[in-house]
Design a protein around this motif. Structure first.
Motif, PDB file in Angstrom:
ATOM      1  N   PHE A   1       1.134  -1.473  -0.290  1.00  0.00           N
ATOM      2  CA  PHE A   1       0.019   0.086   0.023  1.00  0.00           C
ATOM      3  C   PHE A   1       0.703   1.463   0.113  1.00  0.00           C
ATOM      4  O   PHE A   1       1.218   2.324  -0.734  1.00  0.00           O
ATOM      5  CB  PHE A   1      -0.709   0.360   1.254  1.00  0.00           C
ATOM      6  N   GLN A   2       2.163   1.324   1.035  1.00  0.00           N
ATOM      7  CA  GLN A   2       2.878   1.964   1.145  1.00  0.00           C
ATOM      8  C   GLN A   2       3.226   2.451  -0.183  1.00  0.00           C
ATOM      9  O   GLN A   2       3.268   3.920  -1.062  1.00  0.00           O
ATOM     10  CB  GLN A   2       3.723   2.202   1.952  1.00  0.00           C
ATOM     11  N   ALA A   3       3.963   1.776  -1.517  1.00  0.00           N
ATOM     12  CA  ALA A   3       4.605   2.147  -2.783  1.00  0.00           C
ATOM     13  C   ALA A   3       3.036   1.659  -4.411  1.00  0.00           C
ATOM     14  O   ALA A   3       4.102   1.894  -4.922  1.00  0.00           O
ATOM     15  CB  ALA A   3       5.559   0.821  -2.483  1.00  0.00           C
ATOM     16  N   ASP A   4       2.105   1.343  -3.328  1.00  0.00           N
ATOM     17  CA  ASP A   4       1.213   1.828  -4.538  1.00  0.00           C
ATOM     18  C   ASP A   4       1.475   0.338  -5.108  1.00  0.00           C
ATOM     19  O   ASP A   4       1.612   1.031  -6.643  1.00  0.00           O
ATOM     20  CB  ASP A   4       0.995   3.141  -5.145  1.00  0.00           C
ATOM     21  N   VAL A   5       1.606  -0.703  -5.219  1.00  0.00           N
ATOM     22  CA  VAL A   5       2.179  -1.795  -5.840  1.00  0.00           C
ATOM     23  C   VAL A   5       1.942  -2.977  -5.800  1.00  0.00           C
ATOM     24  O   VAL A   5       0.461  -3.305  -5.034  1.00  0.00           O
ATOM     25  CB  VAL A   5       3.963  -1.930  -5.686  1.00  0.00           C
ATOM     26  N   PRO A   6       0.682  -3.098  -7.132  1.00  0.00           N
ATOM     27  CA  PRO A   6       0.254  -4.644  -7.193  1.00  0.00           C
ATOM     28  C   PRO A   6       0.818  -5.863  -6.919  1.00  0.00           C
ATOM     29  O   PRO A   6       1.706  -6.092  -6.934  1.00  0.00           O
ATOM     30  CB  PRO A   6      -0.460  -4.179  -8.209  1.00  0.00           C
ATOM     31  N   LEU A   7      -0.132  -7.261  -6.248  1.00  0.00           N
ATOM     32  CA  LEU A   7       0.575  -8.412  -6.619  1.00  0.00           C
ATOM     33  C   LEU A   7      -1.067  -9.053  -6.852  1.00  0.00           C
ATOM     34  O   LEU A   7      -1.557  -8.558  -6.324  1.00  0.00           O
ATOM     35  CB  LEU A   7       0.786  -8.289  -4.396  1.00  0.00           C
ATOM     36  N   TYR A   8       0.424 -10.549  -7.584  1.00  0.00           N
ATOM     37  CA  TYR A   8      -0.511 -10.689  -8.765  1.00  0.00           C
ATOM     38  C   TYR A   8      -0.041 -12.371  -8.054  1.00  0.00           C
ATOM     39  O   TYR A   8       1.044 -12.610  -8.015  1.00  0.00           O
ATOM     40  CB  TYR A   8      -0.634 -10.861  -9.655  1.00  0.00           C
ATOM     41  N   ALA A   9      -0.837 -12.869  -7.772  1.00  0.00           N
ATOM     42  CA  ALA A   9      -0.656 -14.242  -7.887  1.00  0.00           C
ATOM     43  C   ALA A   9      -0.893 -16.052  -8.388  1.00  0.00           C
ATOM     44  O   ALA A   9      -2.086 -15.890  -9.512  1.00  0.00           O
ATOM     45  CB  ALA A   9      -1.069 -15.253  -5.979  1.00  0.00           C
ATOM     46  N   ALA A  10      -0.162 -16.826  -9.255  1.00  0.00           N
ATOM     47  CA  ALA A  10      -0.262 -18.106 -10.318  1.00  0.00           C
ATOM     48  C   ALA A  10       0.022 -18.741  -9.989  1.00  0.00           C
ATOM     49  O   ALA A  10       0.959 -19.167  -9.635  1.00  0.00           O
ATOM     50  CB  ALA A  10       0.483 -17.218 -11.680  1.00  0.00           C
ATOM     51  N   HIS A  11      -0.613 -19.280  -8.838  1.00  0.00           N
ATOM     52  CA  HIS A  11      -0.214 -21.110  -7.700  1.00  0.00           C
ATOM     53  C   HIS A  11      -1.587 -22.076  -8.553  1.00  0.00           C
ATOM     54  O   HIS A  11      -0.677 -22.005  -9.661  1.00  0.00           O
ATOM     55  CB  HIS A  11      -1.144 -20.069  -6.562  1.00  0.00           C
ATOM     56  N   THR A  12      -2.691 -22.368  -8.787  1.00  0.00           N
ATOM     57  CA  THR A  12      -2.756 -23.044  -9.385  1.00  0.00           C
ATOM     58  C   THR A  12      -2.902 -23.189 -11.260  1.00  0.00           C
ATOM     59  O   THR A  12      -2.418 -24.283 -11.386  1.00  0.00           O
ATOM     60  CB  THR A  12      -3.994 -24.052  -9.121  1.00  0.00           C
ATOM     61  N   SER A  13      -3.062 -21.954 -10.758  1.00  0.00           N
ATOM     62  CA  SER A  13      -3.240 -21.877 -12.856  1.00  0.00           C
ATOM     63  C   SER A  13      -2.219 -21.402 -13.515  1.00  0.00           C
ATOM     64  O   SER A  13      -2.060 -21.676 -14.274  1.00  0.00           O
ATOM     65  CB  SER A  13      -4.058 -20.037 -12.420  1.00  0.00           C
ATOM     66  N   LEU A  14      -1.256 -21.367 -12.554  1.00  0.00           N
ATOM     67  CA  LEU A  14       0.282 -21.898 -13.169  1.00  0.00           C
ATOM     68  C   LEU A  14       0.631 -23.618 -13.186  1.00  0.00           C
ATOM     69  O   LEU A  14       0.999 -23.896 -13.901  1.00  0.00           O
ATOM     70  CB  LEU A  14       1.122 -21.017 -12.465  1.00  0.00           C
ATOM     71  N   ASP A  15      -0.265 -23.809 -12.055  1.00  0.00           N
ATOM     72  CA  ASP A  15       0.293 -25.475 -11.636  1.00  0.00           C
ATOM     73  C   ASP A  15       0.374 -26.646 -13.288  1.00  0.00           C
ATOM     74  O   ASP A  15       0.421 -27.689 -13.556  1.00  0.00           O
ATOM     75  CB  ASP A  15       0.071 -26.015 -10.541  1.00  0.00           C
ATOM     76  N   VAL A  16      -1.253 -26.115 -13.340  1.00  0.00           N
ATOM     77  CA  VAL A  16      -1.298 -26.618 -14.578  1.00  0.00           C
ATOM     78  C   VAL A  16      -1.239 -26.887 -16.202  1.00  0.00           C
ATOM     79  O   VAL A  16      -1.841 -27.710 -17.056  1.00  0.00           O
ATOM     80  CB  VAL A  16      -3.302 -26.330 -14.864  1.00  0.00           C
ATOM     81  N   ASN A  17      -0.364 -26.317 -16.044  1.00  0.00           N
ATOM     82  CA  ASN A  17      -0.008 -25.813 -17.978  1.00  0.00           C
ATOM     83  C   ASN A  17       1.749 -26.438 -17.906  1.00  0.00           C
ATOM     84  O   ASN A  17       2.506 -25.898 -17.926  1.00  0.00           O
ATOM     85  CB  ASN A  17      -0.534 -24.651 -17.956  1.00  0.00           C
ATOM     86  N   ALA A  18       0.850 -27.317 -18.609  1.00  0.00           N
ATOM     87  CA  ALA A  18       2.393 -28.120 -18.278  1.00  0.00           C
ATOM     88  C   ALA A  18       3.506 -28.230 -19.693  1.00  0.00           C
ATOM     89  O   ALA A  18       4.539 -28.242 -19.209  1.00  0.00           O
ATOM     90  CB  ALA A  18       2.193 -29.932 -19.345  1.00  0.00           C
TER      91      ALA A  18
END
Length: 263
Positions: free
Chosen positions: A88-105
């Motif tokens: 919040f202080q840096a005004d920086v977004p966070l994105y997580a690619a969790h199982t969405s990344l795991d499923v792509n061989a």
């Protein structure tokens, strides 16, 4: 580059619609920022990793693991609160690619199959039907080695790419292995599927005692951190190839598990 363009590039490899129902892949923390010149990639959105990313000028952070799997109020001064404060202080977004990344061989999740040169691939737990000659989206892979190898030889190949300091072996160990199954992270629930796919060795992390005790094929527990840290390093390289107007860098981390030093 706008954050939405970065998210689009991420989701080309980590399709959000294929994430597990219990997962919270996707945007974790929103920001007002509309221009991103530096993207940091890490495994875990810990205060240490996020702090390092911001110190190096990151204006967008991509992690593999989500900030939380269940939303809670930030009513404690813990790591969750610390990460929110930093972002919040840096005004920086966070994105997580969790199982969405795991499923792509075909993405970074398949790095070990490519490193071991596995052929005749099969997805252990499909989540979407295959299209044409492609593999379906899903969790875990099994494939044939180009030639028979010992478990030690396979471990040596993994160790040249990822740390195996806390790795363990359980179950019956064959003299040689011709077909391998694996799942990054905590994938021991796919052990039966790996065995059904003909694997003589299953590689994953977080194997529990009773799973190891009852295993009918050899289990190589490389820990949760090992394969996924390398996966995210390769994800950072892939994004750098795609995002020509953004500097992409990887924030390395260490496994929280350490071997015991005896005096």
């Amino acid at each position: 580059m706008q954050p939405i363009e970065i998210i689009k590039a991420i989701e080309e490899t980590a399709p959000l619609h294929a994430a597990a129902s219990w997962d919270v892949s996707g945007l974790q923390v929103a920001a007002h920022r509309q221009n991103v010149a530096k993207l940091a990639v890490c495994l875990d959105p810990t205060p240490a990793s996020v702090g390092t990313a911001l110190e190096q000028g990151a204006q967008f952070v991509l992690s593999h693991h989500p900030l939380l799997l269940k939303a809670v109020l930030p009513n404690r001064l813990d790591d969750y609160h610390a990460v929110l404060r930093l972002l919040f202080q840096a005004d920086v977004p966070l994105y997580a690619a969790h199982t969405s990344l795991d499923v792509n061989a075909y993405g970074p999740a398949g790095w070990l199959a490519r490193t071991l040169e596995l052929g005749n691939l099969a997805v252990l737990e499909p989540v979407a039907p295959a299209t044409g000659d492609t593999l379906p989206l899903g969790f875990g892979l099994a494939g044939d080695l180009p030639q028979p190898m010992t478990v030690q030889q396979i471990a040596g190949i993994i160790a040249s790419n990822a740390p195996l300091a806390t790795a363990t072996v359980s179950g019956p160990e064959p003299q040689t292995v011709t077909r391998v199954g694996y799942c990054t992270g905590s994938g021991s629930s796919l052990l039966d599927a790996a065995q059904a796919a003909g694997a003589q060795l299953f590689i994953t992390g977080d194997v529990k005692y009773h799973t190891a005790l009852a295993a009918e094929i050899c289990l190589l527990d490389v820990g949760h951190h090992s394969l996924e840290e390398e996966m995210m390093l390769r994800m950072s390289r892939l994004l750098q190839q795609r995002l020509h107007d953004v500097e992409v860098f990887f924030v390395p981390s260490a496994s929280p598990f350490r071997t015991v030093a005896l005096s």
